[in-house]
Design an enzyme around this catalytic site. Structure first.
Site, PDB file in Angstrom:
ATOM      1  N   LYS A  34       0.836  -1.211   0.000  1.00  0.00           N
ATOM      2  CA  LYS A  34       0.000   0.000   0.000  1.00  0.00           C
ATOM      3  C   LYS A  34       0.870   1.262   0.000  1.00  0.00           C
ATOM      4  O   LYS A  34       0.634   2.189  -0.774  1.00  0.00           O
ATOM      5  CB  LYS A  34      -0.931  -0.022   1.224  1.00  0.00           C
ATOM      6  CG  LYS A  34      -1.870   1.162   1.319  1.00  0.00           C
ATOM      7  CD  LYS A  34      -3.151   0.808   2.048  1.00  0.00           C
ATOM      8  CE  LYS A  34      -2.987   0.636   3.544  1.00  0.00           C
ATOM      9  NZ  LYS A  34      -2.835   1.919   4.269  1.00  0.00           N
ATOM     10  N   ARG A  39       2.925   5.896  -3.375  1.00  0.00           N
ATOM     11  CA  ARG A  39       4.086   6.667  -3.856  1.00  0.00           C
ATOM     12  C   ARG A  39       4.266   6.506  -5.361  1.00  0.00           C
ATOM     13  O   ARG A  39       4.691   7.438  -6.052  1.00  0.00           O
ATOM     14  CB  ARG A  39       5.342   6.229  -3.100  1.00  0.00           C
ATOM     15  CG  ARG A  39       5.327   6.728  -1.631  1.00  0.00           C
ATOM     16  CD  ARG A  39       6.221   5.872  -0.770  1.00  0.00           C
ATOM     17  NE  ARG A  39       6.399   6.396   0.570  1.00  0.00           N
ATOM     18  CZ  ARG A  39       5.544   6.248   1.587  1.00  0.00           C
ATOM     19  NH1 ARG A  39       4.395   5.616   1.412  1.00  0.00           N
ATOM     20  NH2 ARG A  39       5.818   6.745   2.786  1.00  0.00           N
ATOM     21  N   SER A 180       7.820   9.443  11.831  1.00  0.00           N
ATOM     22  CA  SER A 180       6.723   9.265  10.871  1.00  0.00           C
ATOM     23  C   SER A 180       7.226   9.320   9.435  1.00  0.00           C
ATOM     24  O   SER A 180       7.738  10.346   8.976  1.00  0.00           O
ATOM     25  CB  SER A 180       5.666  10.362  11.075  1.00  0.00           C
ATOM     26  OG  SER A 180       4.764  10.361   9.976  1.00  0.00           O
ATOM     27  N   GLN A 182       5.271   9.229   6.950  1.00  0.00           N
ATOM     28  CA  GLN A 182       4.335  10.075   6.195  1.00  0.00           C
ATOM     29  C   GLN A 182       4.783  11.533   6.245  1.00  0.00           C
ATOM     30  O   GLN A 182       4.776  12.235   5.233  1.00  0.00           O
ATOM     31  CB  GLN A 182       2.919   9.926   6.756  1.00  0.00           C
ATOM     32  CG  GLN A 182       2.390   8.510   6.565  1.00  0.00           C
ATOM     33  CD  GLN A 182       0.994   8.324   7.117  1.00  0.00           C
ATOM     34  OE1 GLN A 182       0.446   9.225   7.759  1.00  0.00           O
ATOM     35  NE2 GLN A 182       0.419   7.158   6.882  1.00  0.00           N
ATOM     36  N   ASP A 328       2.696  -0.931  11.770  1.00  0.00           N
ATOM     37  CA  ASP A 328       1.362  -1.374  11.355  1.00  0.00           C
ATOM     38  C   ASP A 328       1.057  -2.808  11.767  1.00  0.00           C
ATOM     39  O   ASP A 328      -0.047  -3.296  11.521  1.00  0.00           O
ATOM     40  CB  ASP A 328       1.216  -1.240   9.835  1.00  0.00           C
ATOM     41  CG  ASP A 328       1.136   0.218   9.411  1.00  0.00           C
ATOM     42  OD1 ASP A 328       0.826   1.073  10.264  1.00  0.00           O
ATOM     43  OD2 ASP A 328       1.408   0.502   8.222  1.00  0.00           O
ATOM     44  N   LYS A 355      -3.693   5.904  14.736  1.00  0.00           N
ATOM     45  CA  LYS A 355      -3.857   5.198  13.465  1.00  0.00           C
ATOM     46  C   LYS A 355      -5.347   5.178  13.095  1.00  0.00           C
ATOM     47  O   LYS A 355      -6.107   5.998  13.574  1.00  0.00           O
ATOM     48  CB  LYS A 355      -3.255   3.793  13.564  1.00  0.00           C
ATOM     49  CG  LYS A 355      -1.749   3.806  13.819  1.00  0.00           C
ATOM     50  CD  LYS A 355      -1.017   4.447  12.655  1.00  0.00           C
ATOM     51  CE  LYS A 355       0.466   4.580  12.904  1.00  0.00           C
ATOM     52  NZ  LYS A 355       1.143   5.331  11.857  1.00  0.00           N
TER      53      LYS A 355
HETATM   54  C1  S3P Z   1       2.960   4.868   6.157  1.00  0.00           C
HETATM   55  C2  S3P Z   1       3.631   5.192   7.295  1.00  0.00           C
HETATM   56  C3  S3P Z   1       3.183   4.823   8.636  1.00  0.00           C
HETATM   57  C4  S3P Z   1       2.167   3.687   8.592  1.00  0.00           C
HETATM   58  C5  S3P Z   1       1.126   3.907   7.549  1.00  0.00           C
HETATM   59  C6  S3P Z   1       1.754   4.024   6.180  1.00  0.00           C
HETATM   60  C7  S3P Z   1       3.476   5.340   4.861  1.00  0.00           C
HETATM   61  O1  S3P Z   1       2.575   5.935   9.247  1.00  0.00           O
HETATM   62  O2  S3P Z   1       1.558   3.524   9.843  1.00  0.00           O
HETATM   63  O3  S3P Z   1       0.204   2.841   7.532  1.00  0.00           O
HETATM   64  O4  S3P Z   1       3.052   4.832   3.810  1.00  0.00           O
HETATM   65  O5  S3P Z   1       4.315   6.246   4.882  1.00  0.00           O
HETATM   66  P1  S3P Z   1       3.445   7.047  10.021  1.00  0.00           P
HETATM   67  O6  S3P Z   1       4.524   7.403   9.125  1.00  0.00           O
HETATM   68  O7  S3P Z   1       2.558   8.196  10.296  1.00  0.00           O
HETATM   69  O8  S3P Z   1       3.881   6.363  11.284  1.00  0.00           O
END
Ligand code: S3P
Length: 445
Positions: A34, A39, A180, A182, A328, A355
């Site tokens: 995912k 990306r 993080s 993200q 996760d 989450k």
């Molecule tokens: C993700 C980063 C994680 C993860 C999320 C997907 C990503 O979150 O929990 O399911 O694709 O960058 P965080 O970066 O906020 O911890």
């Protein structure tokens, strides 16, 4: 509203009834990763020329990202052979969408798009479902504003995010308060549009798919220890990409294979990026027989087949530095821990509260509903292994809580009803079929 740990009100609740006592036997190929799928769409959309993506995950979250880019003028074609072709519009080619971008349940889509769109000369509103509307967004909005972006959250820092055209962004150096991927990715995407260099310091290792994929598209980042930097002004060129299977989806069957007597499971073509493999290390420390076979690579990511058989399990301490490497997978890890001899302690995992549900609360509620002694801590949980009894577990609308507790039935004394499973489609649309192929009996109304 029916919740304490989750966030969503549902008009339609789909409950799964999972028969107890099966073993998992055979092989499955889990769907595409995912994180990598999001990306792949983001970077191919702003590349020059055409990209072809094979193995893209077709889940609700990823389809939301795909729709958002179509709304911004990107032509995306889904071919009959399963591949997806994206006609990149170049780094400055996105158009302001005519309507809000609805990103459904996807925090990743919202935070990645916040970073990307902050550097564009366009207006957009990013919104989502009831769960996404409760998730913290200041963690991206604050550093993006420091770069000069015009981005507003709601008064309490939640979505919707309203992005306005600003001047040229300025590169910054930013130490993230949370580990993080993200947030890191949002800042690196914005950094491509900023003057000078944008550097992000991570307090613990987070997944590096953005850095790897930016390099594949021709716009590399530089890493020095825990700091990753990108220079503004780079351009991306379209590529052909293969998306590996999602270790986070495989994790449910890895957990099931480790805890269900008589199991023997082979998961093929799974991404084993070392920034994601905390779950394998933790389960191995518990005593699970998890073998990595046939190592290869796909799309600048390491891939392998994962072979799992059950063994006697022992509870472990999960140290804070390992949390981001398995962020996760805690729902699946917790279900295995409940089958282990002794106690498993998780600390330094406060992020789990932010989450798709408050996962510390959702995990502890679910384990207790099945007769396990589990205690919530502010930043983690304590789980004492025993035998699951049958019962009813609420997923709180969280896909990973739902799939993890389906696995609990494999070692329970009676059937397990998992409430509110619709959102499994956000990450693993073929979950029930894959589970059935391995021998599980899941009744879906
Ligand atoms: C993700 C980063 C994680 C993860 C999320 C997907 C990503 O979150 O929990 O399911 O694709 O960058 P965080 O970066 O906020 O911890």
């Amino acid at each position: 509203m029916r919740r304490t740990a989750g966030r969503t009100r549902y008009n339609r609740l789909v409950d799964y009834v999972v028969k107890h006592g099966a073993a998992l036997r055979g092989g499955v190929t889990v769907p595409g990763d995912k994180s990598i799928s999001h990306r792949a769409i983001v970077l191919s959309a702003i590349a020059e020329g055409r990209s072809r993506i094979r193995g893209l995950l077709r889940s609700e979250d990823v389809l939301a990202t795909l729709r958002a880019f179509r709304q911004m003028g990107v032509a995306i074609d889904e071919s009959s052979d399963g591949s997806v072709t994206v006609e990149g519009v170049g780094r400055d080619g996105l158009r302001s969408p005519a309507a809000d971008l609805d990103l459904g349940n996807s925090g990743t889509a919202m935070r990645l798009l916040a970073g990307l769109l902050a550097g564009q000369n366009l207006s957009a509103t990013l919104t989502g479902d009831e769960s996404l509307l409760t998730r913290p967004m200041r963690r991206v909005a604050v550093p993006l504003e420091r770069m000069g972006a015009r981005i507003a959250t709601s008064a309490d820092g939640r979505p919707p995010l309203r992005i306005q055209p600003g001047g040229r962004l300025r590169g910054i150096r930013y130490r993230m308060p949370q580990a993080s991927a993200q947030v890191k990715s949002a800042l690196l995407l914005a950094g491509m549009y900023a003057s000078g260099e944008t550097c992000v310091e991570e307090p613990a290792v987070t997944r590096d798919h953005t850095e790897r994929m930016m390099a594949t598209f021709g716009c590399g980042c530089r890493r020095n220890g825990n700091v990753v930097c990108v220079s503004g002004g780079g351009a991306l060129s379209g590529v052909d990409l293969d998306v590996p299977g999602d270790l986070s989806s495989a994790a449910f069957f890895i957990a099931g294979g480790a805890l269900a007597p008589g199991s023997n499971v082979m998961l093929s073509g799974v991404g084993i990026n070392p920034t994601r493999t905390g779950v394998l290390d933790i389960l191995e420390r518990m005593g699970a027989d998890v073998r990595i076979e046939n190592r290869r690579s796909a799309g600048n990511e390491p891939v392998a087949d994962i072979h799992v058989r059950p063994m006697p399990l022992t509870g472990v301490e999960i140290p804070a530095h390992q949390v981001s490497l398995a962020i996760d997978e805690f729902p699946a890890i917790a279900v295995v821990a409940a089958c282990a001899e002794g106690q498993t302690r998780v600390r330094g995992a406060e992020e789990l509260r932010h989450k798709e549900s408050d996962r510390i609360r959702a995990i502890v509620c679910g384990l207790r509903a099945l007769g396990i002694d589990a205690e919530e801590r502010d930043d983690g949980m304590d789980i004492t292994g025993a035998r699951f009894k049958g019962g009813t577990v609420d997923s709180f609308g969280d896909h990973r809580i739902a799939m993890a507790f389906c696995m609990a039935a494999l070692r329970a004394d009676g059937p397990v009803v998992v409430r509110n499973c619709d959102n499994i489609a956000t990450s693993f649309p073929g979950f029930v079929d894959a589970a059935a192929r391995l021998g599980m009996d899941i009744a879906v109304p």
